[in-house]
Enzyme design. Structure first.
Site, short mmCIF file in Angstrom:
data_model
loop_
_atom_site.label_atom_id
_atom_site.label_comp_id
_atom_site.label_asym_id
_atom_site.label_seq_id
_atom_site.Cartn_x
_atom_site.Cartn_y
_atom_site.Cartn_z
N LYS A 256 -8.28 -6.23 -4.09
CA LYS A 256 -6.39 -6.31 -3.69
C LYS A 256 -5.96 -7.94 -3.70
CE LYS A 256 -5.64 -2.10 -1.29
NZ LYS A 256 -4.62 -0.96 -0.33
N ALA B 32 -5.19 2.50 -3.16
CA ALA B 32 -6.87 2.90 -3.87
C ALA B 32 -6.35 4.21 -4.97
CB ALA B 32 -7.60 3.55 -2.47
N ASP C 49 -2.21 -0.55 5.98
CA ASP C 49 -3.30 0.05 7.19
C ASP C 49 -3.97 0.35 6.88
OD1 ASP C 49 -2.90 3.05 6.98
OD2 ASP C 49 -2.17 2.34 5.63
N ASP D 137 0.59 -1.54 0.23
CA ASP D 137 0.13 -0.19 -0.02
C ASP D 137 1.24 1.64 -0.38
OD1 ASP D 137 -2.83 2.01 0.45
OD2 ASP D 137 -1.42 1.75 2.02
#
Length: 271
Positions: free
Chosen positions: A200, A51, A223, A16
């Site tokens: 994901k 995202a 996270d 991420d």
């Protein structure tokens, strides 16, 4: 923590971006950057999973010297090294319109954003939420009317931005009204809406074949709520020290925070 990390086992890293790779100043720490470049020089791909839209990830990938694919919109779009689409799933036009009208006509104090491939559409460029997101991502949004049918043709993601309590209430309402689409908070003030086929973990599954590796040979770092399925899927799921409790519960191990270079510390144990 180190006894859970099987040194020499892993062949690909998925990470991420916000709150994980980047610190709270939205920067990649120098020692972290150096370690990632070392891994890539050794043939270990480092894949960004976010995202964000492709344009919001490309500069970070270039900073790392990475030549890997990118997982965008939390798995709704996967692009290869040249940004060609490998996998893509959209919200239907009718569904995207229904979400828009429910939010706009329901009296919510919410700012809506529509994302399609490398386009980010908003209704007001001068809105404070929009300006804040542009500053974070370094991307300029495109102002247009959401009454135009064409903006709903290929919607990878709808992003709702608002105050914490408003976002939480909207999340509950949307989940009740639209059980067949994926709805989750990426942070307390952001609500992400996508196709149920976007995740994901599914994107990583697709890239395993490209990299010719197994699930057990993968590491992922995250996270936020939209990282949970990824952390649960990979061989070693790592939650950042700044992650929410639900994210930590889903991970195999918990590392230090993004400001303490928790990602790098695990990479040094694993490779």
């Amino acid at each position: 923590m180190d006894h859970c990390v099987k040194r020499g086992t892993y062949k690909a890293v998925f990470s991420d971006i916000d709150g994980t790779l980047l610190n709270t100043s939205h920067k990649i720490p120098e020692r972290t950057r150096k370690k990632i470049k070392e891994l890539q020089a050794e043939g270990v791909p480092f894949t960004l999973v976010s995202a964000r839209m492709p344009k919001g990830m490309e500069e970070i990938r270039d900073e790392l010297g990475a030549k890997s694919p990118m997982v965008c919109y939390s798995g709704a779009l996967v692009v290869d090294e040249a940004k060609n689409s490998v996998y893509s799933t959209f919200l239907s036009s009718d569904m995207a319109k229904k979400v828009y009208h429910m939010v706009k006509e329901g009296g919510w104090e919410i700012v809506l954003n529509l994302y399609s491939n490398d386009h980010w559409y908003v209704e007001d460029l001068n809105d404070d939420w929009v300006k804040g997101e542009m500053e974070i991502t370094g991307i300029e949004a495109e102002e247009c009317s959401f009454r135009m049918a064409e903006v709903y043709e290929e919607v990878h993601k709808i992003l709702c931005m608002g105050e914490r309590d408003e976002i939480k209430a909207l999340e509950e309402k949307l989940i009740s009204e639209f059980p067949d689409i994926r709805i989750y908070r990426s942070k307390d003030t952001y609500l992400e809406i996508m196709s149920m086929q976007a995740s994901k973990s599914n994107a990583i599954r697709i890239l395993e074949e490209k990299f010719q590796i197994s699930r057990e040979e993968t590491i992922a770092f995250g996270d936020s709520h939209n990282d949970i399925d990824m952390l649960d899927y990979v061989g070693l799921g790592v939650a950042m020290g700044n992650a929410d409790s639900e994210v930590k519960d889903a991970a195999d191990i918990i590392t230090d925070s993004n400001d303490q270079e928790g990602l790098r510390k695990v990479l040094e144990l694993a490779f």
